[in-house]
Design an enzyme around this catalytic site. Structure first.
Site, mmCIF file in Angstrom:
data_model
loop_
_atom_site.group_PDB
_atom_site.id
_atom_site.type_symbol
_atom_site.label_atom_id
_atom_site.label_comp_id
_atom_site.label_asym_id
_atom_site.label_seq_id
_atom_site.Cartn_x
_atom_site.Cartn_y
_atom_site.Cartn_z
ATOM 1 N N HIS A 86 0.832 -1.207 0.000
ATOM 2 C CA HIS A 86 0.000 0.000 0.000
ATOM 3 C C HIS A 86 0.861 1.248 0.000
ATOM 4 O O HIS A 86 0.470 2.294 -0.494
ATOM 5 C CB HIS A 86 -0.884 0.043 1.249
ATOM 6 C CG HIS A 86 -1.830 -1.099 1.348
ATOM 7 N ND1 HIS A 86 -2.798 -1.351 0.407
ATOM 8 C CD2 HIS A 86 -1.972 -2.078 2.293
ATOM 9 C CE1 HIS A 86 -3.491 -2.424 0.759
ATOM 10 N NE2 HIS A 86 -3.001 -2.887 1.900
ATOM 11 N N HIS A 114 5.810 6.683 6.904
ATOM 12 C CA HIS A 114 5.491 6.186 5.564
ATOM 13 C C HIS A 114 5.059 7.346 4.681
ATOM 14 O O HIS A 114 4.981 8.479 5.144
ATOM 15 C CB HIS A 114 4.390 5.115 5.651
ATOM 16 C CG HIS A 114 3.112 5.652 6.199
ATOM 17 N ND1 HIS A 114 2.776 5.550 7.534
ATOM 18 C CD2 HIS A 114 2.109 6.358 5.609
ATOM 19 C CE1 HIS A 114 1.605 6.148 7.726
ATOM 20 N NE2 HIS A 114 1.185 6.656 6.584
ATOM 21 N N GLU A 127 -2.262 13.537 1.151
ATOM 22 C CA GLU A 127 -3.594 13.197 1.653
ATOM 23 C C GLU A 127 -4.330 14.452 2.088
ATOM 24 O O GLU A 127 -5.456 14.703 1.675
ATOM 25 C CB GLU A 127 -3.478 12.209 2.820
ATOM 26 C CG GLU A 127 -2.911 10.875 2.364
ATOM 27 C CD GLU A 127 -3.483 9.706 3.130
ATOM 28 O OE1 GLU A 127 -3.231 9.613 4.346
ATOM 29 O OE2 GLU A 127 -4.189 8.881 2.509
ATOM 30 N N HIS A 140 4.032 10.667 6.743
ATOM 31 C CA HIS A 140 3.368 10.523 8.039
ATOM 32 C C HIS A 140 4.278 9.817 9.037
ATOM 33 O O HIS A 140 4.718 8.695 8.767
ATOM 34 C CB HIS A 140 2.073 9.705 7.897
ATOM 35 C CG HIS A 140 0.987 10.454 7.180
ATOM 36 N ND1 HIS A 140 -0.067 9.820 6.561
ATOM 37 C CD2 HIS A 140 0.797 11.771 7.016
ATOM 38 C CE1 HIS A 140 -0.866 10.740 6.026
ATOM 39 N NE2 HIS A 140 -0.362 11.933 6.287
ATOM 40 N N THR A 222 -5.766 6.934 8.071
ATOM 41 C CA THR A 222 -6.286 7.156 6.717
ATOM 42 C C THR A 222 -6.321 5.871 5.905
ATOM 43 O O THR A 222 -6.503 5.906 4.696
ATOM 44 C CB THR A 222 -5.443 8.216 5.971
ATOM 45 O OG1 THR A 222 -4.123 7.701 5.785
ATOM 46 C CG2 THR A 222 -5.388 9.518 6.740
ATOM 47 N N HIS A 372 -15.094 54.870 0.454
ATOM 48 C CA HIS A 372 -15.898 53.841 1.121
ATOM 49 C C HIS A 372 -16.533 54.427 2.378
ATOM 50 O O HIS A 372 -16.292 55.590 2.707
ATOM 51 C CB HIS A 372 -15.029 52.622 1.455
ATOM 52 C CG HIS A 372 -13.947 52.953 2.424
ATOM 53 N ND1 HIS A 372 -12.672 53.255 2.035
ATOM 54 C CD2 HIS A 372 -13.960 53.075 3.774
ATOM 55 C CE1 HIS A 372 -11.946 53.540 3.099
ATOM 56 N NE2 HIS A 372 -12.713 53.437 4.176
ATOM 57 N N HIS A 374 -18.244 53.936 6.556
ATOM 58 C CA HIS A 374 -18.340 53.262 7.852
ATOM 59 C C HIS A 374 -19.675 53.637 8.450
ATOM 60 O O HIS A 374 -20.065 54.812 8.390
ATOM 61 C CB HIS A 374 -17.192 53.705 8.761
ATOM 62 C CG HIS A 374 -15.850 53.371 8.192
ATOM 63 N ND1 HIS A 374 -15.227 52.168 8.427
ATOM 64 C CD2 HIS A 374 -15.029 54.062 7.364
ATOM 65 C CE1 HIS A 374 -14.068 52.142 7.772
ATOM 66 N NE2 HIS A 374 -13.921 53.276 7.121
ATOM 67 N N HIS A 397 -14.825 57.857 3.614
ATOM 68 C CA HIS A 397 -13.372 58.019 3.453
ATOM 69 C C HIS A 397 -12.991 58.035 1.978
ATOM 70 O O HIS A 397 -13.317 57.094 1.247
ATOM 71 C CB HIS A 397 -12.636 56.869 4.146
ATOM 72 C CG HIS A 397 -12.698 56.951 5.636
ATOM 73 N ND1 HIS A 397 -12.488 55.870 6.456
ATOM 74 C CD2 HIS A 397 -12.945 58.019 6.455
ATOM 75 C CE1 HIS A 397 -12.598 56.269 7.722
ATOM 76 N NE2 HIS A 397 -12.881 57.553 7.746
ATOM 77 N N THR A 483 -7.567 52.232 8.947
ATOM 78 C CA THR A 483 -8.386 51.814 10.094
ATOM 79 C C THR A 483 -8.844 50.363 9.951
ATOM 80 O O THR A 483 -9.703 49.905 10.702
ATOM 81 C CB THR A 483 -9.606 52.729 10.270
ATOM 82 O OG1 THR A 483 -10.466 52.562 9.134
ATOM 83 C CG2 THR A 483 -9.192 54.179 10.397
ATOM 84 N N THR A 484 -8.283 49.648 8.959
ATOM 85 C CA THR A 484 -8.553 48.218 8.800
ATOM 86 C C THR A 484 -7.203 47.517 8.674
ATOM 87 O O THR A 484 -6.218 48.156 8.292
ATOM 88 C CB THR A 484 -9.389 47.944 7.531
ATOM 89 O OG1 THR A 484 -8.714 48.500 6.399
ATOM 90 C CG2 THR A 484 -10.778 48.524 7.634
HETATM 91 ZN ZN ZN Z 1 -0.420 7.807 6.175
HETATM 92 ZN ZN ZN Z 2 -12.261 53.825 6.102
#
Ligand code: ZN
Ligand code: ZN
Ligand code: NAG
Ligand code: NAG
Ligand code: NAG
Ligand code: NAG
Ligand code: NAG
Ligand code: NAG
Length: 557
Positions: A86, A114, A127, A140, A222, A372, A374, A397, A483-484
């Protein structure tokens, strides 16, 4: 220690065959992955199965996941390699290879490691996946909880700890000696254990992978019986090796696509020791709300010139250099290109290099990129800046970038950006032209109810239409930030004193149509900064007084 580990390894190999009683495979037999659940004693149809797709935006950072501690595991020489039909399994020599820490519940002893891979046509075969991406291979390392028998470990929800490493294919085929040696032992003869005579360790194979960056979730083996006893550690950084070495796995073993398909996450949470770059931020109702924005990658959100701020009018300092702005194309009716629902705000993007702003005490000319908004809720106001702690219903803004800089460079320059902030207040008697402008704008909101949706603006709409005749000569000035996130400290702020008056119903369209509200950042500490103000017209808004002032100044000169 050594004989018992060996015994465990033998048991684990035997276990699969004894319990399942029938043969399973990845392709070309009766029991392919979709039918593993039908095997006797199998739990492959369970609800904490592995592997999974790790959706980076859904990952939760867990500061409790400290560093992993390895004893011998990384340095021990590899003892043997077996093609078991396998996969290819390796065992370590010496004794007492262990892993603990990293949020694992106790110490785990290494049994074997393996691989999973794809095929000779470069079809990838890891996987686990990250954001839907499959790597070429996955390794793994299987560890059993110390002090438990195999049977007890299988019955324990955290009886087995598997460490997963992605393997990435590089073009340049920089020869990796340890992988060359390892793959030289690959064979298509199943069941015979080959002794490794060279001295190679897992450390040699792993190279420079950062062990502090990993994902953690509760899953299963798995392969059948898919026992749900595994605490998974999947490292974020892949091992990079030449693709010719990766190809040796399918070529020399004759085994292809030896990986299980992705399983449902169901209600499981994936944790991480770090914040993936694509992690979402929010104003409320998510892990990364404003007080945690500083944890985001490349964040400046805990800097000392952050925005917005509360403007205390008694502390502002008059500055006679704060003169009139020059607005270029604010009256251009074709300047606004799109309106987008970003998930955080409604943003109007402008056609490039059309709208500009300069003067107003700015040392450079700035090219306007977007504007944009707020806003708050139906009950609560939602401007970002406050004046003497008063919050206005909304704030608009207008964001511009220094013309002589690229956007990247501007974001790294203390005056790279200039933002003009206008407070929006409700007033049923707002001017007809402003009402018309805001009607055109808000009429588009129903078409962008879905996050990331965008609509083209075909009507004639200028920035002046949204601002009306608001007094633009009286304003505050300070050095601040976006501000973001990432809250870059690159903004020269202008906050106008007079508010734009807009009909209440039009303001309410923003929370109603987007479905989110209170999209403003709390005010930040001013620290040692000074807020400056224009000297004239501060208490005398309105075109007539302005005109008078202008005349007076002119006479003075
Ligand atoms: Zn595995
Ligand atoms: Zn703004
Ligand atoms: C974890 O390891 C990293 C790198 O080895 C180190 O910088 C960090 O201080 C460690 N953290 C803890 C909590 O031991
Ligand atoms: C950790 O392991 C111990 C002993 O096996 C067990 O009693 C305990 O419930 C486990 N803790 C967690 C959080 O699973
Ligand atoms: C994977 O390998 C490719 C090709 O060499 C490279 O461009 C990419 O950056 C690697 N990915 C990671 C996450 O290292
Ligand atoms: C195994 O590989 C050898 C060459 O390395 C080849 O001659 C033989 O046909 C292969 N056997 C199978 C079953 O693929
Ligand atoms: C919003 O998304 C839903 C589902 O994805 C879709 O059915 C709907 O048409 C979209 N609405 C708009 C206005 O784009
Ligand atoms: C902004 O910072 C620069 C550089 O420190 C300084 O020269 C300038 O006066 C500051 N402007 C304001 C409005 O504080």
């Amino acid at each position: 220690m050594y004989p018992s580990s060996l015994l465990l390894f033998l048991c684990l190999s035997a276990f699969v065959k004894c319990v399942s009683g029938s043969e399973w495979c990845y392709t070309g037999c009766g029991h392919t992955p979709n039918h593993w659940g039908d095997l006797p004693g199998s739990v492959c149809g369970g609800n904490r199965q592995s592997p999974i797709n790790i959706n980076a935006s859904m990952v939760q950072m867990d500061p409790g996941l400290l560093n992993l501690t390895f004893v011998n595991l990384l340095s021990q020489n590899i003892k043997s390699i077996t093609n078991d039909g396998h996969t290819v399994k390796c065992t370590l020599g010496g004794n007492n290879s262990e892993v603990s820490g990293g949020g694992l519940n106790g110490t785990y002893s290494t049994i074997q490691f393996h691989f999973h891979w794809g095929d000779t046509e470069y079809h990838p075969g890891s996987e686990h996946m990250i954001d839907g991406q499959r790597y070429p291979m996955e390794m793994h390392i299987v560890n059993l909880k110390k002090g438990l028998t195999l049977e007890q470990a299988m019955a324990n929800p955290q009886g087995i700890a598997v460490l997963g490493f992605f393997i990435n294919a590089t073009e340049d085929a920089a020869p990796s000696e340890p992988w060359s040696v390892l793959t030289s032992y690959l064979t298509n003869i199943t069941g015979t254990e080959a002794r490794v005579n060279n001295t190679i360790s897992i450390n040699d194979l792993i190279g420079s992978v950062d062990f502090t960056k990993f994902y953690r979730y509760m899953g299963s083996l798995t392969t059948p019986n898919c026992t749900e006893a595994v605490v998974w550690t999947v490292f974020h950084e892949p091992i990079n090796i030449g693709k010719n070495l990766i190809q040796r796995f399918p070529l020399k073993t004759g085994l292809t696509n030896v990986y299980r398909p992705i399983q449902n996450l169901n209600n499981r949470q994936v944790f991480a020791t770090f914040l993936p770059a694509s992690h979402p931020w929010c104003y409320d109702h998510c892990v990364y709300s404003p007080s945690h924005w500083n944890l985001l990658p490349q964040s400046s959100c805990d800097g000392n010139r952050q925005s917005p701020v509360n403007i205390q009018t008694q502390n502002v300092v008059m500055d006679k250099h704060l003169d009139a702005f020059t607005y270029t194309n604010f009256d251009n009716k074709k300047a606004i290109k799109h309106i987008t629902n970003t998930g955080h705000t409604v943003e109007c993007s402008l056609n490039e290099n059309v709208v500009e702003v300069s003067g107003g005490g700015l040392e450079y000319s700035y090219s306007t990129l977007q504007l944009h908004f707020h806003w708050g809720t139906a009950q609560d106001p939602g401007s970002e800046h406050t004046v003497d702690s008063k919050r206005y219903p909304m704030e608009m803004h207008i964001v511009s970038k220094r013309k002589d800089l690229t956007l990247d460079a501007a974001l790294r320059t203390p005056n790279g950006l200039a933002v003009l902030g206008f407070f929006i207040e409700t007033n049923p008697t707002s001017s007809l032209s402003v009402t018309n402008g805001w009607k055109i704008l808000t009429n588009h909101l129903s078409a962008i109810q879905n996050i990331s949706s965008e609509v083209e603006v075909t009507e004639e709409l200028s920035i002046d239409d949204l601002l009306g005749n608001v007094n633009r000569a009286a304003y505050y000035r300070y050095n601040g930030s976006l501000t973001t996130p990432s809250c870059n400290e690159a903004v020269v702020w202008t906050v106008f004193k007079e508010s734009v008056k807009v009909d209440q119903n039009l303001i309410m369209m923003f929370p109603k149509q987007t479905g989110y509200s209170s999209v403003f950042r709390p005010t930040q500490a001013l620290n040692t900064r000074t807020i400056y103000t224009t000297t004239s017209a501060s208490s005398a808004p309105g075109p007539i007084k302005l005109l008078l002032l202008f005349v007076c100044l002119y006479v003075l000169l």
